[in-house]
Every structure is written in C-alpha cells, then in structure tokens.
Write an enzyme that holds these catalytic residues in place. Structure first.
Site, PDB file in Angstrom:
ATOM      1  N   HIS A 121       0.814  -1.228   0.000  1.00  0.00           N
ATOM      2  CA  HIS A 121       0.000   0.000   0.000  1.00  0.00           C
ATOM      3  C   HIS A 121       0.848   1.280   0.000  1.00  0.00           C
ATOM      4  CE1 HIS A 121      -3.638  -2.274   0.503  1.00  0.00           C
ATOM      5  NE2 HIS A 121      -3.300  -2.742   1.688  1.00  0.00           N
ATOM      6  N   HIS A 143      -6.253  -7.436  -0.469  1.00  0.00           N
ATOM      7  CA  HIS A 143      -6.425  -6.010  -0.759  1.00  0.00           C
ATOM      8  C   HIS A 143      -5.619  -5.609  -1.991  1.00  0.00           C
ATOM      9  CE1 HIS A 143      -7.039  -6.568   3.636  1.00  0.00           C
ATOM     10  NE2 HIS A 143      -8.153  -5.924   3.319  1.00  0.00           N
ATOM     11  N   ASP A 145      -4.578 -12.653   3.798  1.00  0.00           N
ATOM     12  CA  ASP A 145      -5.772 -12.168   4.482  1.00  0.00           C
ATOM     13  C   ASP A 145      -7.072 -12.443   3.723  1.00  0.00           C
ATOM     14  OD1 ASP A 145      -4.883 -10.402   2.588  1.00  0.00           O
ATOM     15  OD2 ASP A 145      -4.690  -8.690   3.938  1.00  0.00           O
ATOM     16  N   ASP A 152      -2.733 -10.856  -2.224  1.00  0.00           N
ATOM     17  CA  ASP A 152      -3.272 -10.322  -0.972  1.00  0.00           C
ATOM     18  C   ASP A 152      -4.748  -9.964  -1.209  1.00  0.00           C
ATOM     19  OD1 ASP A 152      -2.081  -8.849   1.752  1.00  0.00           O
ATOM     20  OD2 ASP A 152      -3.845  -7.822   0.935  1.00  0.00           O
TER      21      ASP A 152
HETATM   22 ZN   LIG Z   1      -4.184  -7.169   2.808  1.00  0.00          ZN
END
Ligand SMILES: [Zn+2]
Length: 319
Positions: free
Chosen positions: A130, A169, A256, A167
């Site tokens: 991120h 995200h 996750d 991931d």
């Molecule tokens: Zn994540």
C-alpha cells in the site's frame, strides 16, 4: 558446486522490533508464528536461510521521494506513534526495520542472480504494497515489491518485471508505481474495491499512456473462494503472463483472503495457498527462467496464518 536449495527464506529477528502498539493487527507475533510453524515441518531442513540487509538509500529512492524518507525518519526520532494515519503505527526502531524489510528483496535478488538461490521467499514486516511514493498507507511504509522491482530492473537489467499480488487487498502503491510504464506489469486478485480497503483496483484501471495494459486488476466479489481464485490464476493471469513475457516475477504474498481472516470477505481455504504456490512456481519456470521472489504482505488471523504460509511454501517446493 551443489545446487542451491529449492527455496531460500529470508527473515530476521530485527523485524520483530517494529512495535505497532496494542490492538494493531500487523504485529510481531505474525512472523514468530509463521516461522515456528515452518520449523515443525519435514521440509524445513531442506530450505536455505539468509539474513536481510538494510536497503541502500539509493534503492529506497528508486521507489520513494526523499521527502518521505526524511519525514518518516523524523517521525520515529521525535517519538511519534503513528505517521499520517493511526493505521501506520511506529516506534523508535520502525524506520530502521522498514529499511531491513525492503532490503530483504535486494538480498534475495542478489542471491538468485549470483546462483546462490533458486527462488526466495522474504518473510518480512512491515509489509509494503500500500505504500506510495511520498506516504505510508495501510500498515506499509516502504513499498518492498517496488523497491525490489527497481533493483532488478536497474541493477541487473531485468527490464520486464511482473508483480503478481494475491493479498486480499489491492496494492495501490504498486499500481501507482507501474501504471505509466510499459516495462512493468502489475496483476492483482483482490476483493472488489466497492467493498474493500483501499478502494482502488477496479477492472477498468489498466494504466495510462505507454503504460496502458500494464495493470491487470481482477477483483472478486465478497464471498468468492478457492474456485474463483484458481479460475483467475489459470485463466486471465496465465494468459497475460504468456503474452507479456516477463524477465522476472515478484509475488506480493498476502494471506488475508483466508475465510477465517476478518480483514476481507473472501473465503479462501488454507489448502488453496498450496495451489497458488504451485501455479506461481510453474509460471515462473515457464516464462521467466524460474526467477521468482515472494514477499510477505498481509495475513492477520493468527489461528490460520502459520498454516496458510506453510501451504504456500509447500506449493513453491512442489516443482
Ligand atoms: Zn491485505
């Protein structure tokens, strides 16, 4: 000279020194648990191990503005407990630990390029996908995958770098780094941005200018599981890689999306990570000479994180 191990792990006890305080999901126990779980496996003695090193400033600045480096360093030295947002918890050691986390990728690439490792999995924290050029985001401070990509491109001349991110995200920081470049490709499978952090990663975000086509976002609806993930891997992901022909592959390996992990609405099983490991290893062998670097990203549910990483490692070893 004997062949290097099938897989080399890079980790370091100093990663535990990044203290995110109480009630933060990105905590040192994540790594302790992953490593102690791996140690209990039959394959553990066949793995190679290596320490990290601090990423040189030059390589951090290949992915980040110097202003962010100064701002981050000043924040930790002045005793602040977060930067820009309370998600990004820091302690006095966090700057140093983040340079060690980014340095793992550089060490890994050196080992592979010098024939001392065949593929490397960096078990690091803080995570990176991120983090943007000039700011931290979502527990991430330096973008470990982008720093590694720049090193591979600029130090070893492997121009066409693919980052594949599973991931849960979307890795907004990797997309922002690659979206105007023809020689960098980012493929991400993640929970649909309408439902998930950080709100980027729509299918129609494909890159700009000469970077058009350098971003492939494959969002999944909440409730999607193994079948949907594997269908994307064996379909559009492989098609894109076959057509694009990378020189090397970096995997942003986040765990996750597991059904037990409350950070997303995805419903992956533990076992799917073994299949993901098998597929990425096979793709790297088929399309980029086996040059494969995996970097740990998210994964916060401690009851399943160890077994999820173990499953992925089994997959990487299955060639
Ligand atoms: Zn994540």
């Amino acid at each position: 000279m004997p062949l290097p191990p099938k897989l080399t792990l890079i980790s370091d006890s100093r990663f535990l020194h990044h203290d995110t305080g109480i009630d933060h999901p990105e905590l040192p126990a994540r790594l302790q648990l992953i490593l102690s779980n791996l140690e209990q496996n039959d394959f553990f003695s066949s793995l190679g191990f290596h320490d990290t090193r601090p990423a040189e400033r030059k390589w951090l600045m290949a992915a980040h503005d110097e202003g962010w480096l100064f701002r981050f360093e000043e924040a930790v030295l002045s005793g602040k407990t977060s930067v820009d947002h309370t998600d990004n918890q820091i302690c006095y050691e966090s700057y140093e630990v983040a340079t060690l986390s980014a340095g793992a990728g550089l060490t890994a690439i050196d080992l592979m390029e010098q024939g001392q490792a065949r593929q490397v999995f960096c078990l690091v924290r803080p995570p990176g996908h991120h983090a943007e050029r000039n700011r931290p985001f979502g527990f991430c401070f330096f973008n470990n995958c982008v720093v590694a990509a720049r090193y591979w491109q600029q130090h070893y001349g492997r121009q066409r770098i693919l980052v594949f991110d599973f991931d849960a995200h979307h890795g907004n920081g990797i997309q922002a780094a690659f979206e105007r470049e023809a020689d960098s490709l980012y493929i991400s499978i993640h929970e649909h941005p309408s439902f998930s952090y950080p709100g980027t990663g729509y299918k129609d975000e494909t890159g700009f200018g000469e970077g058009r086509g350098s971003i492939l976002n494959l969002p999944l609806s909440p409730g999607a599981g193994d079948e949907q993930l594997l269908a994307l891997l064996r379909g559009p992901v492989e098609e894109k890689i076959a057509q694009w022909q990378p020189d090397a592959m970096i995997v942003a390996a986040g765990f996750d999306g597991h059904r037990a992990d409350e950070m997303s609405g995805l419903l992956y099983s533990t076992g799917v990570y073994e299949k993901v490991g098998q597929v990425v290893r096979a793709l790297s062998n088929r399309y980029c000479g086996g040059r494969l670097l995996s970097m740990l990203e998210g994964g916060y549910e401690l009851t399943v994180l160890g077994e999820s990483v173990e499953a992925y490692v089994r997959g990487l070893l299955a060639e």
